[in-house]
Design a protein around this motif. Structure first.
Motif, short mmCIF file in Angstrom:
data_model
loop_
_atom_site.label_atom_id
_atom_site.label_comp_id
_atom_site.label_asym_id
_atom_site.label_seq_id
_atom_site.Cartn_x
_atom_site.Cartn_y
_atom_site.Cartn_z
N HIS A 81 9.76 2.59 -4.06
CA HIS A 81 8.52 2.02 -4.58
C HIS A 81 8.34 2.44 -6.03
N GLN A 82 7.73 1.56 -6.81
CA GLN A 82 7.57 1.82 -8.24
C GLN A 82 6.35 2.70 -8.49
N CYS A 83 6.45 3.94 -8.06
CA CYS A 83 5.39 4.91 -8.31
C CYS A 83 5.99 6.31 -8.20
N PRO A 84 5.34 7.32 -8.74
CA PRO A 84 5.87 8.68 -8.63
C PRO A 84 5.93 9.14 -7.17
N GLY A 85 6.88 10.02 -6.88
CA GLY A 85 6.98 10.56 -5.54
C GLY A 85 8.11 9.93 -4.75
N ASP A 86 8.30 10.46 -3.56
CA ASP A 86 9.37 10.00 -2.66
C ASP A 86 8.79 8.91 -1.76
N VAL A 87 8.60 7.72 -2.32
CA VAL A 87 7.92 6.62 -1.64
C VAL A 87 8.84 5.40 -1.60
N TYR A 88 8.86 4.73 -0.45
CA TYR A 88 9.72 3.56 -0.27
C TYR A 88 8.93 2.40 0.33
N ASP A 89 9.29 1.19 -0.09
CA ASP A 89 8.82 -0.02 0.57
C ASP A 89 9.89 -0.46 1.55
N THR A 90 9.49 -0.97 2.70
CA THR A 90 10.44 -1.42 3.71
C THR A 90 10.00 -2.76 4.28
N GLU A 91 10.95 -3.43 4.93
CA GLU A 91 10.67 -4.73 5.53
C GLU A 91 11.57 -4.95 6.73
N ILE A 92 11.02 -5.54 7.78
CA ILE A 92 11.79 -6.05 8.91
C ILE A 92 11.75 -7.57 8.81
N ARG A 93 12.92 -8.17 8.70
CA ARG A 93 13.00 -9.61 8.44
C ARG A 93 13.89 -10.29 9.47
N VAL A 94 13.47 -11.47 9.94
CA VAL A 94 14.30 -12.32 10.79
C VAL A 94 14.52 -13.63 10.03
N GLY A 95 15.77 -13.90 9.66
CA GLY A 95 16.05 -15.05 8.80
C GLY A 95 15.35 -14.87 7.47
N ASP A 96 14.55 -15.85 7.08
CA ASP A 96 13.79 -15.76 5.83
C ASP A 96 12.35 -15.33 6.07
N THR A 97 12.01 -14.94 7.30
CA THR A 97 10.64 -14.62 7.66
C THR A 97 10.42 -13.12 7.76
N ALA A 98 9.44 -12.61 7.05
CA ALA A 98 9.07 -11.20 7.14
C ALA A 98 8.25 -10.98 8.40
N CYS A 99 8.73 -10.12 9.30
CA CYS A 99 7.99 -9.80 10.52
C CYS A 99 7.06 -8.62 10.31
N ALA A 100 7.48 -7.65 9.49
CA ALA A 100 6.66 -6.47 9.21
C ALA A 100 7.00 -5.94 7.83
N LEU A 101 5.97 -5.55 7.08
CA LEU A 101 6.12 -4.91 5.78
C LEU A 101 5.53 -3.51 5.89
N ALA A 102 6.20 -2.52 5.31
CA ALA A 102 5.72 -1.15 5.47
C ALA A 102 6.00 -0.35 4.20
N ARG A 103 5.28 0.76 4.09
CA ARG A 103 5.50 1.73 3.01
C ARG A 103 5.45 3.13 3.61
N ILE A 104 6.37 3.97 3.17
CA ILE A 104 6.47 5.32 3.73
C ILE A 104 6.62 6.33 2.61
N GLU A 105 5.90 7.43 2.73
CA GLU A 105 5.94 8.50 1.72
C GLU A 105 6.40 9.79 2.37
N PHE A 106 7.40 10.43 1.76
CA PHE A 106 7.92 11.70 2.23
C PHE A 106 7.46 12.83 1.33
N VAL A 107 7.33 14.01 1.91
CA VAL A 107 7.13 15.24 1.14
C VAL A 107 8.10 16.29 1.66
N GLU A 108 8.47 17.23 0.80
CA GLU A 108 9.39 18.28 1.22
C GLU A 108 8.70 19.20 2.23
N ARG A 109 9.48 19.74 3.14
CA ARG A 109 8.95 20.66 4.14
C ARG A 109 8.67 22.02 3.51
#
Length: 249
Positions: free
Chosen positions: A221-249
């Motif tokens: 993702h275009q922002c500071p930190g350990d952040v990602y955009d994700t997608e579950i797609r079937v063919g050309d159709t997005a079924c789910a869009l998500a964003r996840i942020e990690f931090v160190e343990r």
């Protein structure tokens, strides 16, 4: 003592339910959130059985989770839930995750629900359900609601997966649990050994079905930190869009 318009689900996290880090998997937490919402709705008279009388069913549209830490093994926890808002199309339900042994609040979740017609699959008017409107509560919420989620580029990193029998729910659509697991599996075991999930948000866009081939994708993702955009797609159709942020343990 909480008023009846709040609902508490108490549970104990066993060794059989945890992941390699001896913590609750993200998909298990999401499942508990859905189960708690369902139990509260049933107790107040606008759950599954009531909605089916009008040929409608609850559908989770959006979800966001903020975590101070993941629930760990061999401990008691509590999910407290309440209805925060209702309009014609959407109902907002909040959650507070507590350590059952210390009372510490370790997380929050915000969910957005629709009631859809089982035949047309179109949203129905929620304001006709007076019992739902009557239980709206104001309570401090320590998390954040979901932001804007967008489809990923075709050159994003990912893998393919064909939906199996165990991925399908009673409506013969792919379960929320499977979507979450597909997103979780975009990273290696080493990633989760070094980091934990601090925030997760997802928007459900389209129902996937048995035997369909999906692609799970991720991109920074275009922002500071350990952040990602994700997608579950079937063919050309997005079924789910998500964003996840990690931090160190």
């Amino acid at each position: 003592m909480l008023p009846v318009n709040h609902y508490i689900n108490e549970f104990y996290l066993t060794a059989a339910e945890v992941n390699a880090q001896e913590e609750m998997p993200l998909s298990r937490l999401v499942t508990l959130i859905i189960d708690t919402a369902t139990a509260h709705a049933n107790s107040l008279g606008f759950g599954y059985a009531h909605m089916m009388e009008t040929n409608t069913s609850w559908v989770l549209s959006r979800l966001s989770i903020d975590l101070r830490r993941m629930p760990g093994v061999n401990r008691k926890y509590m999910l407290v839930t309440w209805v925060d808002n209702v309009n014609r199309l959407y109902s907002d339900r909040m959650f507070e995750l507590q350590d059952g042994q210390t009372g510490e609040v370790i997380g929050w979740a915000h969910t957005t629900w629709m009631a859809i017609d089982m035949d047309s699959r179109r949203p129905t008017d929620l304001l006709v359900h007076k019992a739902l409107v009557d239980v709206i509560q104001s309570r401090e919420f320590g998390g954040e609601k979901s932001g804007r989620l967008l489809p990923l580029r075709d050159d994003s990193e990912g893998y393919s997966y064909t939906f199996k029998v165990s991925d399908i729910d009673v409506n013969r659509h792919v379960t929320t649990r499977r979507y979450i697991d597909l997103i979780t599996d975009l990273w290696s075991l080493d990633k989760y050994t070094e980091c934990r999930v601090a925030r997760f948000e997802i928007a459900f866009k389209h129902e996937a079905r048995y035997a369909e081939e999906a692609i799970a994708l991720k991109a920074p993702h275009q922002c500071p930190g350990d952040v990602y955009d994700t997608e579950i797609r079937v063919g050309d159709t997005a079924c789910a869009l998500a964003r996840i942020e990690f931090v160190e343990r």
